[in-house]
Scaffold this motif. Structure first.
Motif, PDB file in Angstrom:
ATOM      1  N   VAL A 172       0.841  -1.154  -0.049  1.00  0.00           N
ATOM      2  CA  VAL A 172      -0.149  -0.144  -0.064  1.00  0.00           C
ATOM      3  C   VAL A 172       0.991   1.290  -0.008  1.00  0.00           C
ATOM      4  O   VAL A 172       1.971   1.459   0.662  1.00  0.00           O
ATOM      5  N   LEU A 173       0.482   2.255  -0.846  1.00  0.00           N
ATOM      6  CA  LEU A 173       1.293   3.656  -0.655  1.00  0.00           C
ATOM      7  C   LEU A 173       0.071   4.655   0.012  1.00  0.00           C
ATOM      8  O   LEU A 173      -0.690   4.603  -0.542  1.00  0.00           O
ATOM      9  N   ALA A 185      -3.941   4.562  -0.600  1.00  0.00           N
ATOM     10  CA  ALA A 185      -4.756   5.135   0.593  1.00  0.00           C
ATOM     11  C   ALA A 185      -4.516   6.731   0.796  1.00  0.00           C
ATOM     12  O   ALA A 185      -3.217   7.120   0.576  1.00  0.00           O
ATOM     13  N   CYS A 186      -5.546   7.368   1.301  1.00  0.00           N
ATOM     14  CA  CYS A 186      -5.665   8.827   1.390  1.00  0.00           C
ATOM     15  C   CYS A 186      -6.472   9.204   2.479  1.00  0.00           C
ATOM     16  O   CYS A 186      -7.271   8.399   2.988  1.00  0.00           O
ATOM     17  N   ASP A 187      -6.601  10.485   2.479  1.00  0.00           N
ATOM     18  CA  ASP A 187      -7.703  11.030   3.725  1.00  0.00           C
ATOM     19  C   ASP A 187      -8.951  11.184   2.857  1.00  0.00           C
ATOM     20  O   ASP A 187      -8.884  10.979   1.820  1.00  0.00           O
ATOM     21  N   LEU A 188      -9.962  11.411   3.626  1.00  0.00           N
ATOM     22  CA  LEU A 188     -11.224  11.741   2.974  1.00  0.00           C
ATOM     23  C   LEU A 188     -11.442  13.172   2.623  1.00  0.00           C
ATOM     24  O   LEU A 188     -12.121  13.348   1.492  1.00  0.00           O
ATOM     25  N   HIS A 189     -10.625  13.886   2.733  1.00  0.00           N
ATOM     26  CA  HIS A 189     -10.704  15.558   2.274  1.00  0.00           C
ATOM     27  C   HIS A 189     -10.565  15.515   0.812  1.00  0.00           C
ATOM     28  O   HIS A 189      -9.489  15.315   0.687  1.00  0.00           O
ATOM     29  N   PRO A 190     -11.285  16.052   0.132  1.00  0.00           N
ATOM     30  CA  PRO A 190     -11.094  16.023  -1.367  1.00  0.00           C
ATOM     31  C   PRO A 190     -10.127  17.165  -1.728  1.00  0.00           C
ATOM     32  O   PRO A 190      -9.503  17.173  -2.986  1.00  0.00           O
ATOM     33  N   ASP A 191      -9.973  18.184  -0.905  1.00  0.00           N
ATOM     34  CA  ASP A 191      -9.216  19.265  -1.295  1.00  0.00           C
ATOM     35  C   ASP A 191      -7.579  19.159  -0.904  1.00  0.00           C
ATOM     36  O   ASP A 191      -6.856  19.897  -1.315  1.00  0.00           O
ATOM     37  N   PHE A 192      -7.390  18.095  -0.176  1.00  0.00           N
ATOM     38  CA  PHE A 192      -5.905  17.989   0.296  1.00  0.00           C
ATOM     39  C   PHE A 192      -5.101  17.566  -0.924  1.00  0.00           C
ATOM     40  O   PHE A 192      -5.429  16.884  -1.804  1.00  0.00           O
ATOM     41  N   GLY A 250      -1.525   5.170   9.602  1.00  0.00           N
ATOM     42  CA  GLY A 250      -3.037   4.371   9.971  1.00  0.00           C
ATOM     43  C   GLY A 250      -3.713   4.019   8.874  1.00  0.00           C
ATOM     44  O   GLY A 250      -4.427   2.898   8.798  1.00  0.00           O
ATOM     45  N   GLN A 251      -3.507   4.851   7.620  1.00  0.00           N
ATOM     46  CA  GLN A 251      -4.107   4.468   6.239  1.00  0.00           C
ATOM     47  C   GLN A 251      -3.599   3.300   6.093  1.00  0.00           C
ATOM     48  O   GLN A 251      -4.410   2.501   5.285  1.00  0.00           O
ATOM     49  N   VAL A 252      -2.398   2.635   5.994  1.00  0.00           N
ATOM     50  CA  VAL A 252      -1.739   1.506   5.666  1.00  0.00           C
ATOM     51  C   VAL A 252      -2.435   0.322   6.834  1.00  0.00           C
ATOM     52  O   VAL A 252      -3.052  -0.550   6.044  1.00  0.00           O
ATOM     53  N   TRP A 253      -2.711   0.567   7.862  1.00  0.00           N
ATOM     54  CA  TRP A 253      -3.200  -0.463   8.544  1.00  0.00           C
ATOM     55  C   TRP A 253      -4.745  -0.731   8.169  1.00  0.00           C
ATOM     56  O   TRP A 253      -5.173  -1.627   8.162  1.00  0.00           O
ATOM     57  N   TYR A 254      -5.388   0.441   7.905  1.00  0.00           N
ATOM     58  CA  TYR A 254      -6.640   0.325   7.622  1.00  0.00           C
ATOM     59  C   TYR A 254      -6.870  -0.558   6.343  1.00  0.00           C
ATOM     60  O   TYR A 254      -7.397  -1.680   6.195  1.00  0.00           O
TER      61      TYR A 254
END
Ligand SMILES: [Zn+2]
Ligand SMILES: [Zn+2]
Length: 785
Positions: free
Chosen positions: A418-419, A474-481, A757-761
């Motif tokens: 995962v990246l 994997a990434c955050d939910l925020h679309p603007d980041f 945390g995103q990787v562990w998800y």
């Protein structure tokens, strides 16, 4: 010896085995024991092919590990028997082979004691040589192009070794045997001095020029290991004021470099553990309680902070400056004695931009910022900021950079490659393979184009270094980041699925990944702002996390953010909004009425215009600091919280006070009564009351959730846990109640851990697909949208 060989084995060593002097060690041992064969680097591993008698081979393996180089960390030694090769002679270090990086990439190491002794030995041929290294010290990651760690793949490639250096390099008895970065004044990189206009000054001694500027209260740029610093004399009030003004950094604390522990008397309350951390090969900045003379002797260094960031010299050039300041003493005693000099050492960048690593950019961008430039011609290939940690038990990292990154975290299970792109502020990347996660050095805040470019470069570098093709992004939910957009782009290019993970869920998962937890656990995330699943701004959340799945049990009662983003920089807006929403018009007017914008703020609140709500714990600290008059504006993240904590530390804990909090029927923690009570407090007492009641409220909240769910394990995450009082008292109380408590120990609790945390998800999700169920955010009694 070859004639008697009756056994052959191929040993594969993984872990920290490259760039630490392992191949010379393997060679010397083979010569001593009389076994034959060869050693080489392959990918990130070290391979040794040996033959001899079975007892010789056994002795070899035992001694290989028992006497390994000081900076090496062998994770596994795998031995594979192989058929005897007849007529073998001698033992050789042979060419490295490429391959996936299964071990830890080598990190940058401080100058070692032996090299330091040579640096100031007038009879040594490397006397005052600023690029002194050996097989066991010096830069690694920052000058490495690609693994394995060989000179040809580093920026030292540009410097052909002279006959003397080559002779040491080829001599198995020498400590610079196969030292990839070794050089000397005859063949290696050189220091250069540039004047205020950036012009290169030939025929001057660069160290002498640098000290001349520092002594006059000027500011200089100094190129180091992972980047360039701005440096000035910390005891010169005018120099520091000028630096603050030129760097547009009015209040943010600076770190200070001193020669040794003896020099810290009165400046910092040192203990042996801090000393041990500061002396480590990673040479971090350690946040240390201020000593009684700190604020008077280093005026303006760390205003409104309880702690000061301390660092010791780690590169030869740093030591040379201290040496110069004493007029070059001939014997080495001075290294142990108290040294009067204290230097402000801060990243050379313009506010918010990434650390500068390139000479040309430095000379261009720092015109008018630095009064002189101490540079060199060894290229920095990978940027790394100084690492920062807090000395507590266990140590808490604030930032992992030079010497500590890239960092490998061993995961409790295998999973897809995962990246993960992390979040927005204080960002890092994380790449996983099998049961290992590699976390990048600190990248920083993605609100600048240059930081975003740095993120792109780091993605490429990590994938290339590790030879990984990700199965998922994997990434955050925020679309603007920017990180989310980059993740989306790469996911489309590669055809790899995109996983979006809620910010505070990722905080909890980061703690779980380190501890090898799959849940169910309670997750307490106390943080700045993150986008919630319901589109709201979250930041003080109690979650029930089970596998990749979570349920929001509740949040802090939302605070209005009048003016949106500007309220983040102007805590008085939060303070005023809380008081007005409680009907405390007169108090609000008295405390905040003088602020330009107060009248508009009242209208915004009344008309419910541009007042998003947030459950952010960080904003509670801001509101409290504003009401207490501690900070009404901030100019760096957590500014108000740090000032509040510093005041709190000067006051004894409060006896049992009225609760001043409430847990609502919907599971929210309401701390409005606490904020209101602060109106009548002096700043010290109020700061203490705020911390004490916050901890009591959180404990009651957790108790409540524990009773409902029966879950007895809790994970903590989020930037607020860098607050030592909050962290230590909450953890102690939770443990007293018999709970299993986990906090990040390898990565910072702040947003630098989001990528892990995103990787562990993704790992947990690989077994059970996501099915979120969310308890809706509680509606505020005075909502404004
Ligand atoms: Zn050394
Ligand atoms: Zn040389």
């Amino acid at each position: 010896m070859a004639a008697t060989a009756s056994a052959r084995e191929i040993l594969t060593l993984s872990g920290v085995v490259q760039g630490v002097g392992f191949r010379p060690h393997a060679h010397r041992l083979a010569t001593t024991l009389g076994v034959v064969g060869k050693v080489w680097n392959q990918g990130g591993d070290l391979l040794i092919d040996i033959q001899g008698s079975p007892s010789q081979i056994q002795a070899y393996k035992t001694q290989l590990l028992a006497h390994q180089p000081t900076q090496a960390q062998v994770r596994t030694l795998h031995a594979q028997p192989a058929p005897i090769i007849p007529h073998q002679h001698g033992f050789a270090i042979v060419a490295s082979l490429p391959g996936g990086m299964h071990g830890a990439p080598p990190t940058d190491l401080r100058l070692c004691a032996q090299c330091l002794a040579e640096l100031f030995d007038t009879k040594n041929r490397r006397y005052r040589y600023a690029f002194m290294t050996c097989a066991e010290c010096g830069p690694r990651y920052s000058l490495m192009r690609q693994p394995p760690f060989d000179r040809d793949r580093t920026s030292m490639r540009a410097f052909q070794q002279c006959p003397d250096c080559l002779q040491e390099y080829g001599d198995p008895t020498h400590r610079r045997y196969h030292a990839q970065t070794s050089s000397c004044a005859a063949c290696g990189p050189t220091l250069q001095w540039h004047d205020a206009n950036g012009a290169l000054r030939q025929n001057v001694d660069p160290i002498a020029e640098a000290w001349r500027c520092l002594r006059q209260g000027q500011i200089i740029a100094v190129k180091g290991v992972g980047g360039i610093h701005l440096v000035c004399d910390a005891s010169c009030v005018q120099a520091m004021a000028t630096l603050r003004q030129r760097k547009q950094r009015p209040h943010k604390p600076f770190a200070v470099m001193v020669l040794n522990r003896a020099s810290l008397a009165g400046l910092a309350d040192m203990n042996d553990h801090t000393e041990h951390l500061l002396q480590g090969p990673d040479a971090p900045i350690a946040l240390t309680p201020k000593g009684p003379d700190c604020d008077s002797r280093l005026l303006g260094l760390a205003p409104q902070c309880a702690e000061v960031g301390i660092m010791y010299p780690y590169a030869p050039a740093h030591y040379l400056l201290f040496h110069e300041a004493l007029n070059r003493p001939a014997d080495a005693c001075w290294l142990e004695q108290a040294h009067p000099l204290a230097l402000v050492v801060t990243s050379a960048n313009l506010s918010g931009e990434p650390l500068i690593i390139d000479n040309a950019q430095c000379l261009r961008d720092l015109q008018g910022v630095a009064d002189g430039f101490l540079l060199h011609n060894r290229e920095i290939l990978a940027r790394s900021d100084d690492s920062v940690l807090q000395n507590s038990q266990p140590v808490v990292y604030v930032r992992r950079g030079r010497g500590l990154a890239p960092h490998v975290i061993e995961l409790a299970q295998e999973g897809p490659s995962v990246l993960a792109f992390g979040g927005f502020l204080k960002n890092t990347l994380c790449v996983s393979q099998g049961d290992r996660a590699y976390v990048s050095p600190y990248i920083g805040d993605l609100d600048r184009a240059a930081a975003c470019r740095d993120l792109d470069i780091t993605v490429e570098r990590l994938l290339e270094t590790l030879a990984i093709q990700p199965d998922a992004i994997a990434c955050d939910l925020h679309p603007d980041f920017y990180s989310t957009q980059a993740a989306r782009r790469l996911s489309e290019q590669m055809g790899a699925p995109l996983l979006q993970v809620q910010h505070h869920h990722a905080h909890c998962l980061a703690t779980m990944a380190e501890a090898g937890l799959r849940g169910p656990v309670l997750g307490l995330a106390l943080d700045g702002l993150g986008l919630g699943d319901d589109g709201g701004l979250w930041g003080g959340e109690l979650l029930l996390v089970e596998g990749a799945d979570y349920r929001r049990l509740g949040g802090l009662r939302p605070l209005p953010l009048p003016g949106g983003d500007s309220a983040v920089h102007e805590p008085w807006r939060l303070g005023a909004a809380v008081l007005l929403s409680r009907g405390r018009e007169q108090d609000a007017e008295r405390l905040f009425g003088a602020h330009p914008g107060y009248a508009i703020l009242r209208q915004m609140l009344a008309k419910k215009l541009n007042c998003p709500l947030t459950s952010s714990a960080g904003r509670y600290f801001d509101a409290a600091a504003a009401i207490l008059g501690v900070r009404r504006h901030i100019d760096y993240e957590a500014h108000a919280a740090i000032a509040l904590e510093a005041l709190c530390r000067q006051t004894a804990p409060t006896p049992e006070a009225p609760p001043l909090f409430e847990i609502t029927s919907q599971g929210a923690l309401d701390l409005y009564p606490l904020l209101e009570a602060l109106i009548d407090c002096a700043p010290h007492a109020g700061a203490r009351l705020f911390h004490d009641v916050l901890v009591r409220g959180l404990l009651a909240w957790v108790d409540n959730a524990r009773a409902k769910t029966g879950v007895n394990t809790i994970v903590l995450g989020g930037g607020c846990f860098l607050n030592r009082i909050l962290r230590e008292s909450l953890m102690a109380e939770l443990r007293t109640r018999g709970m299993q408590v986990h906090i990040p120990r390898q990565l910072p609790p702040n947003d630098s851990g989001i990528s892990l945390g995103q990787v562990w998800y993704a790992y947990l999700n690989a077994h059970a697909p996501k099915t979120h169920s969310i308890v809706q955010t509680e509606t505020d009694p005075t909502p404004c949208v």
